[in-house]
Design a protein around this motif. Structure first.
Motif, PDB file in Angstrom:
ATOM      1  N   LEU B 108       0.847  -1.179   0.000  1.00 23.74           N
ATOM      2  CA  LEU B 108       0.000   0.000   0.000  1.00 23.74           C
ATOM      3  C   LEU B 108       0.886   1.234   0.000  1.00 23.74           C
ATOM      4  CD1 LEU B 108      -2.942   0.712   0.007  1.00 23.74           C
ATOM      5  CD2 LEU B 108      -2.902   0.719   2.472  1.00 23.74           C
ATOM      6  N   LEU B 110       1.367   4.785   0.602  1.00 25.43           N
ATOM      7  CA  LEU B 110       0.804   5.966   1.240  1.00 25.43           C
ATOM      8  C   LEU B 110       1.710   7.174   1.051  1.00 25.43           C
ATOM      9  CD1 LEU B 110      -0.901   4.877   4.548  1.00 25.43           C
ATOM     10  CD2 LEU B 110      -1.914   5.973   2.565  1.00 25.43           C
ATOM     11  N   PHE B 118      -7.599  15.241   1.586  1.00 25.61           N
ATOM     12  CA  PHE B 118      -7.522  14.617   2.903  1.00 25.61           C
ATOM     13  C   PHE B 118      -6.071  14.488   3.343  1.00 25.61           C
ATOM     14  CE2 PHE B 118     -10.393  12.116   5.600  1.00 25.61           C
ATOM     15  CZ  PHE B 118     -11.612  12.599   5.176  1.00 25.61           C
ATOM     16  N   ALA B 119      -5.784  14.849   4.572  1.00 26.82           N
ATOM     17  CA  ALA B 119      -4.472  14.541   5.142  1.00 26.82           C
ATOM     18  C   ALA B 119      -4.569  13.160   5.769  1.00 26.82           C
ATOM     19  CB  ALA B 119      -4.093  15.578   6.175  1.00 26.82           C
ATOM     20  N   VAL B 120      -4.109  12.172   5.049  1.00 24.70           N
ATOM     21  CA  VAL B 120      -4.304  10.788   5.479  1.00 24.70           C
ATOM     22  C   VAL B 120      -3.303  10.408   6.553  1.00 24.70           C
ATOM     23  CG1 VAL B 120      -4.213   8.392   4.759  1.00 24.70           C
ATOM     24  CG2 VAL B 120      -5.272  10.087   3.281  1.00 24.70           C
ATOM     25  N   SER B 121      -3.798   9.897   7.651  1.00 26.40           N
ATOM     26  CA  SER B 121      -2.904   9.526   8.741  1.00 26.40           C
ATOM     27  C   SER B 121      -2.859   8.020   8.947  1.00 26.40           C
ATOM     28  CB  SER B 121      -3.362  10.200  10.030  1.00 26.40           C
ATOM     29  OG  SER B 121      -4.650   9.751  10.373  1.00 26.40           O
ATOM     30  N   GLY B 122      -3.741   7.311   8.318  1.00 20.17           N
ATOM     31  CA  GLY B 122      -3.740   5.867   8.494  1.00 20.17           C
ATOM     32  C   GLY B 122      -4.792   5.208   7.639  1.00 20.17           C
ATOM     33  N   PHE B 123      -4.818   3.915   7.693  1.00 19.87           N
ATOM     34  CA  PHE B 123      -5.836   3.197   6.929  1.00 19.87           C
ATOM     35  C   PHE B 123      -6.129   1.869   7.606  1.00 19.87           C
ATOM     36  CE2 PHE B 123      -1.823   1.681   5.453  1.00 19.87           C
ATOM     37  CZ  PHE B 123      -2.016   0.326   5.238  1.00 19.87           C
ATOM     38  N   ARG B 124      -7.210   1.297   7.182  1.00 22.87           N
ATOM     39  CA  ARG B 124      -7.627   0.019   7.725  1.00 22.87           C
ATOM     40  C   ARG B 124      -7.974  -0.881   6.561  1.00 22.87           C
ATOM     41  NH1 ARG B 124     -11.536  -1.938  10.037  1.00 22.87           N
ATOM     42  NH2 ARG B 124     -12.965  -0.515   9.027  1.00 22.87           N
ATOM     43  N   LEU B 125      -7.446  -2.071   6.593  1.00 22.28           N
ATOM     44  CA  LEU B 125      -7.631  -2.980   5.480  1.00 22.28           C
ATOM     45  C   LEU B 125      -8.267  -4.253   6.002  1.00 22.28           C
ATOM     46  CD1 LEU B 125      -7.089  -3.686   2.530  1.00 22.28           C
ATOM     47  CD2 LEU B 125      -4.759  -4.283   3.196  1.00 22.28           C
TER      48      LEU B 125
END
Ligand SMILES: [Mn+2]
Ligand SMILES: [Mn+2]
Ligand SMILES: [Zn+2]
Ligand SMILES: [Zn+2]
Lengths: 135, 135
Positions: B108, B110, B118-125
């Motif tokens: 992934l 990032l 969006f200021a992306v700080s994390g994700f969930r998969l």
DNA sequence: AATAATAATAGTAATTATTCCTAAAAGTCA
DNA sequence: TGACTTTTAGGAATAATTACTATTATTATT
């Protein structure tokens, strides 16, 4: 081979007024609405519709693929007018949910279809962050 | 730079019997338990513990990073003894949840930290599929 | 058209998961 | 010890969703 041996009865879906109203609102809102939000919208045009009708039909239409169930972590269920494959980003401050196109910086290799003995058929990706309004 | 300017009071966490029992069960179960499941386990040793104590302490300990909140779509909340970064796979037949190591066929990117403003700080998969038992 | 069969509805009750409230108990510390 | 703080048990409250049921609407069959 392996075709189902009993005939499908295709589950007729009558396009009632209520159903039409619900679908219409979901599609024109272009947001990720909750059942309750849909209810409030449809109510304006069909004041006698009941909340359970909204719940029931959102589920039915999601089953039928007319709209998409949007599964996000730990929240009220939301429904998506967009049934195409895409991801979502959620703002941790205000809770806003945004669409993320499948190719936006995301490359997911599902070539190895067997993870830990699992036959993987799909995945769900949810970003979290802070939206522009909340900065 | 950018350090917080008011002193942290580190929120004392008394290690009560109840808390110890809850943590113990979560850690030794090595599963992704719900609050209710934890309650039933702790009850065997502390019959007078209350359900709300279990809820409250799972949340507190998750906040404190002692255990992890496991957020899966449209389900009862589950808690994870494993606080390291990893993914999960859920069996669509039986509902079983399995760990997926971060490197298992997943890449992934990032690098592009800004998706759609969006200021992306994390994700969930979250993977879905069918586990070996259900085949 | 009349009748029968099926599907959908409104309204409400029930369920489920979670959070909130409060008085009592337990822990901390000067 | 005594003041203060935290935690607890137990139950009430809330929120989201689902189930129930009598009635109404739609479709199919004579
Ligand atoms: Mn979407
Ligand atoms: Mn895990
Ligand atoms: Zn925001
Ligand atoms: Zn399974």
């Amino acid at each position: 081979m392996n075709a189902s041996n009993h005939t499908y009865r295709p589950e007729p879906l009558r396009m009632t007024n209520q159903r039409k109203g619900i679908l219409e609102e979901v599609q024109k809102a272009r947001q990720h609405l909750t059942a309750d939000e849909v209810y409030e919208l449809v109510r304006k045009k069909q004041p006698r519709i009941s909340l359970s009708t909204v719940y029931r039909n959102l589920e039915k239409m999601a089953d039928a693929g007319i709209l998409a169930r949007l599964e996000l972590s730990g929240n009220q269920r939301r429904y998506d007018w967009n049934t195409d494959m895409h991801h979502h980003a959620r703002c941790v401050r205000c809770g806003a949910v945004r669409d993320v196109p499948v190719d936006a910086g995301v490359e997911l290799d599902l070539g190895s279809q067997a993870i830990n003995g699992f036959a993987v058929s799909g995945f769900r990706l949810e970003f979290k962050g802070i939206c522009e309004k909340c900065r």
